[in-house]
Structures are given as structure tokens and as C-alpha cells.
Design an enzyme around this catalytic site. Structure first.
Site, short mmCIF file in Angstrom:
data_model
loop_
_atom_site.label_atom_id
_atom_site.label_comp_id
_atom_site.label_asym_id
_atom_site.label_seq_id
_atom_site.Cartn_x
_atom_site.Cartn_y
_atom_site.Cartn_z
N ASP A 94 0.62 -1.41 0.13
CA ASP A 94 0.13 0.04 0.29
C ASP A 94 1.08 1.06 0.01
O ASP A 94 2.13 1.37 0.23
CB ASP A 94 -1.11 -0.23 0.97
CG ASP A 94 -1.99 0.82 0.96
OD1 ASP A 94 -1.88 1.82 -0.25
OD2 ASP A 94 -3.69 0.43 1.02
N GLU B 60 -10.39 6.72 4.01
CA GLU B 60 -9.56 5.61 5.15
C GLU B 60 -10.11 7.18 6.48
O GLU B 60 -10.75 6.40 6.74
CB GLU B 60 -8.71 6.24 4.59
CG GLU B 60 -8.54 5.55 3.02
CD GLU B 60 -7.04 5.53 2.48
OE1 GLU B 60 -5.70 5.90 2.95
OE2 GLU B 60 -6.44 5.68 0.88
C1 BGC Z 1 -4.32 8.13 -0.62
C2 BGC Z 1 -3.95 8.65 -1.87
C3 BGC Z 1 -3.42 10.03 -1.22
C4 BGC Z 1 -2.73 10.55 -0.22
C5 BGC Z 1 -3.38 12.24 -0.16
C6 BGC Z 1 -2.65 8.81 0.59
O1 BGC Z 1 -3.16 7.51 2.49
O2 BGC Z 1 -4.11 6.80 -0.78
O3 BGC Z 1 -4.42 7.59 -3.10
O4 BGC Z 1 -3.83 10.82 -2.85
O5 BGC Z 1 -2.91 10.13 0.57
O6 BGC Z 1 -2.05 12.21 0.83
C1 BGC Z 2 -5.16 3.08 0.17
C2 BGC Z 2 -5.38 2.47 -0.60
C3 BGC Z 2 -5.24 2.54 -2.41
C4 BGC Z 2 -3.72 3.02 -1.80
C5 BGC Z 2 -3.58 4.07 -3.20
C6 BGC Z 2 -3.59 4.25 -0.29
O1 BGC Z 2 -3.61 4.99 0.53
O2 BGC Z 2 -5.24 2.28 1.19
O3 BGC Z 2 -6.82 1.54 -1.29
O4 BGC Z 2 -5.41 2.00 -3.36
O5 BGC Z 2 -3.85 4.42 -1.89
O6 BGC Z 2 -4.15 5.43 -3.69
#
Ligand code: BGC
Ligand code: BGC
Length: 628
Positions: free
Chosen positions: A307, A513
Site C-alpha cells: 500500500d 480512510e
Molecule cells: C492516499 C492517496 C492520497 C494521499 C494523499 C494516501 O493515503 O491513499 O491516494 O493521494 O494519501 O496524501
Molecule cells: C489506500 C489504497 C489505495 C492507495 C492508492 C492507500 O492509501 O489504502 O486503498 O489503493 O492508497 O491510492
């Protein structure tokens, strides 16, 4: 003389041999089996080229030069990361092809693979069709419908030149306090398993008799899928995101693992590791579960991806000892690392771990073989560059109709009438004056939820194209019906108006999240006030827009009807289709609806099961008969 001629002749023969040998490279020949191509290519690769394949970087740090210089194997868009605001499909394709040309200009011309979170449609992209989030799809109980959504999502993702989707999420959410609960189809592992039809939807159907575990992508109209987050992401204590899942082996296998067995059997190309821990061990460092169980026991042959900064989070605080993180993550069996920004730190760290023989080259070869296997299997070497032939698929009418159908099927009717013999729904289209209230009635951002244009989602009606529920109501009622919209009517308004009935649409604000973790699960203000005021004055139906069951018990008695609409996406017309009786209600709760949060966690089958509405509950209505 003759000797010289002979020498020249032999030299020529040698040159011809070498030239033809140089021209014919097995890995470039699509007629060769994937296995042969992978081996041929791997044998030609230097350590730098191999390590590059294992790196995934974010588009904001990618360029043709970076792709070329570091042999980068993959690029992603993080949530909300787009080439330009409201970028067109062509803009996306141009950006991706530019990166790809960098990759193709390397010595071995190995194409990169671009990935994105197409988790409810191609949801980062302006004008894409936004489908209901997984919780709503779970309510449909219809794997065939989910498969069709996968097919449509693949087309809309390919429309923007992207061959890889980080979907489906096969989490089994066991506690709605978890901020990602809406990404889970159900608390019931069997429903999650059934909904892995998303995999053949996205990738296409595996050929009959194909061996289990082999990654499969049918062609250019499909994308590589990713079952995530392995494993136990939905089982953390108190539903705290990225936390610890405390459960025994049997529990892990019977609740959290079934989705993976089925996804693997259907040829899923990749699997993403979870930030969470299992019984105190970070999944990103869990060699037994990643290498032992997933790769050896289940015989998964695609690649395992970390991840986002997932290996960093092996230590607390994150990134406290990055070299250790690289070692633990790669040794656990992670093949591709979503770094995604500081790629030189990762490359340097991994290179020295290999050179110092801390990580054996065999582990690197396993990772690269898997990545190349997926790239060959999906035809990326033959068609590395996207063209514009699918751009019209983005947000097409056909896909919007499919999404609208999914919305209709996802609605769960929880109450209909103060007594069963006096139902309120379906609502009459013809009335003199009706009220629409609530801050979710006319807000496209709210009805789409998180992972829509922005990572966290957004508010308002300008984020993308779609139909709000208010707009849908307006276009569904009889032209003689007067629809009044008041977001949060006050006492004065209530005193001075009469309505035949009121529709209240309230719920949660968008989140993704950890930001979605909630210990109280209350509907934020002014939602509860709107319900109490409006339902205290007129006959009312309440439609809840939320990523999960929320605290509703205190208000249910005041309502005449209650509908759980989850996070329906851009096609709000689907809500009006059912509420006004063009279609019947058919959705079933994919989750238990609790009375109070102190009951949580509480899932179907638990000894203390005492829900407000049980798992599987859902009243039905018949479509209104058209009388001519
Ligand atoms: C997410 C990403 C997002 C980023 C922003 C990550 O946890 O999964 O997709 O662009 O945080 O800081
Ligand atoms: C998330 C994933 C996601 C990745 C990319 C992470 O923060 O947990 O589900 O695919 O970011 O955006």
C-alpha cells in the site's frame, strides 16, 4: 586466397548469426508462452533494471526522463491526483503515453504499468460515471450486476489510457466505526466472495480449465485488477483504520480470507497488502501470510503490491528505519512497492541490501518474474501506448444507465408507514405541494462520498457531472406538483406551510480512510434537527446517505418511512425511480444496523445479536401500476 575467402565467408556467417540473434528476442515474440518470455527477459536484465521494475511512483514525481533513468516499473495516481483539473480523457492519455515513451526508450523497452483507484467507476476522473460504493452493491445481492459494473469501469479506465485498477476491495468490514466500511461489500464473507465477480468484470473471464492462480487480463478493453487489502483490514479493533486485527487462524481463514481464494481462482492479477496488523504483526512484514500462505499455499502467481508508503509504516513512527522497512517488506514477499515519492531512497536502499547479500537475488527475481508475468499476460508489451479509440466510453449514457440501475437495486427500505397496513411508499407523483429538505438533497459531492474526484470526496455540484436527488425528484413528479426545497427549515417556515408529504435527505459528509473513523457514528448536524423538525410537522420519508449504518434509533418513531441509500454516486435518478414507484424496493441490508454504538462490534451470528434492523432486512414494494 581461398583461405582468405573462407575466413571472410565465416566472418560473414558469424555476423549474420549475431545480427539475426540480436533481432530475434524471445521475450518480444507474442507467440512464445508467457513463461518463456518472462525467463528470456529476466535473464537479460541487470540488477538496476530489476529493481526499477519493483518501484511504483506517483504521477506528480514521474516524467519520461525519470522513467528512463531509473527503469521505473509502474506509476500511479493517488487519490485526486490528476494531470489537470477537469482533465479530458485525451489529457490523461497524453500524460500516460509520455511516461510510457520514457519507459520504452530504455535498453530493453519494458513498458510501465499505470494504476489508479477505480473503486466506484474511474472515480478520480472528471465526467466519469460514479457507481455506488461497495456497501450499496452488497445490498443489491447481485453479482451479475457487479460484474457488469466491472466491465463498464474497465472501459472507463481504459478510456483514459489506464490498464490497471486498484480494485476490488474485498475487505469484510466487521465494525462500522471503520472509516473504510463503505469500501466493503458486506460483513458477511460469503457476500464479499460472491461480489468478486468484479474481478472477471474488470479483467474478463478466465478461459475454461486455466490453472488456478495465473493472472489474467482478456485484452485492451479490460484492466488488471487488485484484490485488497490483504488481509484482515476490516477486522481491526474498534474499527480503527490501519490497526490490529485480533483473531485466531480459523477466524482469519473463515472471515477475511474467502474473498482472496475466489479472486485468485478468477485470475486476479495483483493483490495489495494491508496497512493493518494481524495479532500484532504488520501485514507488510508478514512473511508467513504473504509468501507462505498467499504465494505458496494459495499458489497466487500475480504480483503483490504494497500500500501507499506501506513499508514505511512497518515501523512506528513511520519511516523511522527505512532500510529495515525495505528489508522486512521485500523479505515478506512484496513484489512492487508503492513508494511513491522518494524513489531514489528506495532504489538505493534495496540495491545495497541485495549487494550486501541481505536480500537474496532469488527474492528479486521472484518479484520481477511476477511483475513481468502480469505485463506479458495483459498484452502490455504488444500495446504499451493508449490510443483515443475508447474516449467516448468515459461517462457514457450506457454506463450511467447501469449506475442508475445499481442505485435502484441498492436502496434498502427499512420502514414503510407508521403501521404496516398504511404504507407511505411508493410516493404519489401527483400532489399539490411537497417539501424536500436536508443538506444531502442537492449535493452531488455528498451523494458520491469519498474517493470521488478528490481523495476525501467533496461538497457541491461542480465537482463532476451527475444528477442530484433533488433534480431527480423534480424531473420525476407530475408537472402539476409544486416541489419546495428548504435545506433546513426553521420554526417559522414550518408554522407557515402545508405539505402533502416531505422528503428528508440527510447523512454523513464525505470521508476516506482514517478520516472516516468514527466512535459515535452520529449523523452530523444539522441532519438530526432536520429530521426532528420536518417529521414532527408532516408525513415524512427520510433517506439516509451514508457509508454505513449510523445512529438512527432515536428518530425512527417520528418517521413514516426510512430508506438507506448508502453512497449512490452520480446517478441520483435511481433514488427517485424507486421512491416514486417506477420500480420496487428490493435491496437487503449488507450489514447489521445497530441500535447503539456500545453494541459494536455486532455481526450476524454473534451471541449478543440485538439489532435495530437485522442483516438481510429490507422491505419490498411493487412498482406502481400504470393506469391508462
Ligand atoms: C492516499 C492517496 C492520497 C494521499 C494523499 C494516501 O493515503 O491513499 O491516494 O493521494 O494519501 O496524501
Ligand atoms: C489506500 C489504497 C489505495 C492507495 C492508492 C492507500 O492509501 O489504502 O486503498 O489503493 O492508497 O491510492
Amino acid at each position: 586466397m581461398a583461405g582468405t575467402r573462407m575466413t571472410i565467408y565465416f566472418m560473414g556467417l558469424l555476423l549474420w548469426c549475431c545480427l539475426t540473434k540480436a533481432e530475434y528476442m524471445k521475450y518480444k515474440d507474442p507467440k512464445q508462452p508467457v513463461r518463456v518470455r518472462v525467463k528470456d527477459l529476466l535473464d537479460r536484465m541487470t540488477l538496476d533494471e530489476k529493481i526499477g521494475q519493483m518501484v511504483q511512483i506517483e504521477r506528480s514525481v514521474a516524467s519520461a526522463e525519470v522513467m528512463k533513468k531509473y527503469f521505473i516499473g509502474s506509476v500511479l495516481s493517488g487519490g485526486g491526483s490528476v494531470p489537470a483539473p477537469q482533465a479530458s480523457a485525451e489529457d490523461w492519455i497524453n500524460m500516460i503515453n509520455e511516461f510510457q515513451n520514457g519507459s520504452l526508450s530504455t535498453r530493453l523497452h519494458i513498458p510501465m504499468i499505470y494504476g489508479i483507484d477505480s473503486v466506484h467507476g474511474n472515480n478520480n476522473v472528471y465526467k466519469a460515471t460514479i457507481f455506488p460504493h461497495n456497501i450499496g452493491l452488497g445490498a443489491t445481492r447481485d453479482p451479475e450486476l457487479v460484474k457488469k459494473i466491472g466491465t463498464a469501469t474497465a472501459l472507463e479506465t481504459r478510456a483514459t489510457g489506464i490498464p490497471y485498477a486498484f480494485a476490488p476491495c474485498v475487505a469484510v468490514c466487521r465494525d462500522p466505526r471503520w472509516g473504510r466500511c463503505y469500501e466493503s461489500y458486506s460483513e458477511d464473507p460469503q457476500i464479499v466472495q460472491a461480489m468478486t465477480e468484479m474481478v472477471p468484470g474488470l479483467q474478463g473471464d478466465i478461459p475454461a480449465n486455466s490453472p488456478k492462480g495465473i493472472p489474467f487480463v482478456a485484452g485492451n478493453k479490460n484492466v488488471a485488477a487488485c484484490a485488497k487489502h490483504y488481509v484482515g483490514d476490516g477486522g481491526t479493533t474498534d474499527g480503527i483504520n490501519e490497526n490490529n486485527t485480533v483473531i485466531n487462524w480459523h477466524g482469519l481463514l473463515s472471515i477475511h480470507m474467502p474473498g482472496y481464494y475466489t479472486a485468485i481462482a478468477k485470475g486476479v492479477s495483483t493483490i495489495m497488502v494491508s496497512y493493518s496488523s494481524w495479532n500484532g504483526v504488520k501485514m507488510h512484514a508478514n512473511r508467513n501470510l504473504v509468501t507462505g500462505f498467499l504465494k505458496s499455499t494459495l499458489r497466487f502467481r500475480g504480483f503483490v503490491i504494497s500500500d501507499w508508503q506501506g513499508i514505511d509504516r512497518i515501523t512506528s513512527p513511520p519511516h523511522a528505519n527505512y532500510t529495515y522497512s525495505i528489508q522486512a517488506g521485500i523479505q515478506a514477499g512484496i513484489d512492487m512497492v508503492m513508494v511513491p515519492y522518494n524513489y531514489t531512497e528506495f532504489i538505493d536502499g534495496l540495491t545495497s541490501l541485495v549487494k550486501n547479500k541481505i536480500i537474496p537475488i532469488g527474492r528479486i527475481d521472484d518479484a520481477v518474474k511476477r511483475i513481468l508475468r502480469v505485463k506479458f499476460a495483459m498484452g502490455l508489451f504488444e500495446y504499451p501506448l493508449a490510443d483515443y479509440s475508447l474516449v467516448d466510453q468515459l461517462g457514457s449514457q450506457k454506463h450511467r444507465e447501469l449506475a442508475r440501475e445499481a442505485v435502484r437495486r441498492s436502496l434498502v427500505l427499512l420502514k414503510n408507514g407508521k403501521s404496516a397496513d398504511n404504507p407511505l411508499l411508493p410516493l404519489p407523483k401527483k400532489a399539490s405541494k411537497i417539501l424536500v429538505a436536508g443538506n444531502h438533497a442537492d449535493n452531488l459531492g455528498y451523494q458520491c462520498g469519498g474517493w470521488t474526484i478528490e481523495w476525501q470526496g467533496s461538497s457541491g455540484n461542480n465537482l463532476t457531472l451527475g444528477t442530484t436527488i433533488l433534480e431527480a425528484i423534480n424531473s420525476t413528479v407530475d408537472s402539476s406538483t409544486n416541489v419546495v426545497y428548504s435545506e433546513n427549515p426553521d420554526a417559522e417556515f414550518i408554522k407557515s406551510n402545508y405539505f402533502d408529504y416531505a422528503i428528508v435527505i440527510v447523512g454523513e459528509y464525505p470521508y476516506a480512510e482514517t478520516n472516516g473513523d468514527s466512535m459515535n457514528l452520529t449523523i452530523p448536524d444539522p441532519g438530526p434537527t432536520t429530521i426532528t423538525n420536518v417529521c414532527g410537522a408532516w408525513k415524512c420519508i427520510v433517506i439516509v446517505i451514508s457509508g454505513r449504518p449510523v445512529v438512527i434509533e432515536p428518530y425512527v418513531d417520528s418517521m413514516d418511512a426510512l430508506v438507506a441509500a448508502w453512497l449512490p454516486g452520480t446517478e441520483g435518478q435511481g433514488v427517485a425511480d424507486v421512491v416514486f414507484g417506477d420500480y420496487g424496493f428490493s435491496g437487503k441490508l449488507p450489514r447489521t444496523w445497530f441500535k447503539t454504538v456500545d453494541q459494536l462490534p455486532m455481526n450476524v451470528g454473534d451471541p449478543h445479536y440485538d439489532p435495530l434492523f437485522p442483516f438481510g432486512f429490507g422491505l419490498t414494494t411493487d412498482p406502481t401500476k400504470i393506469t391508462l
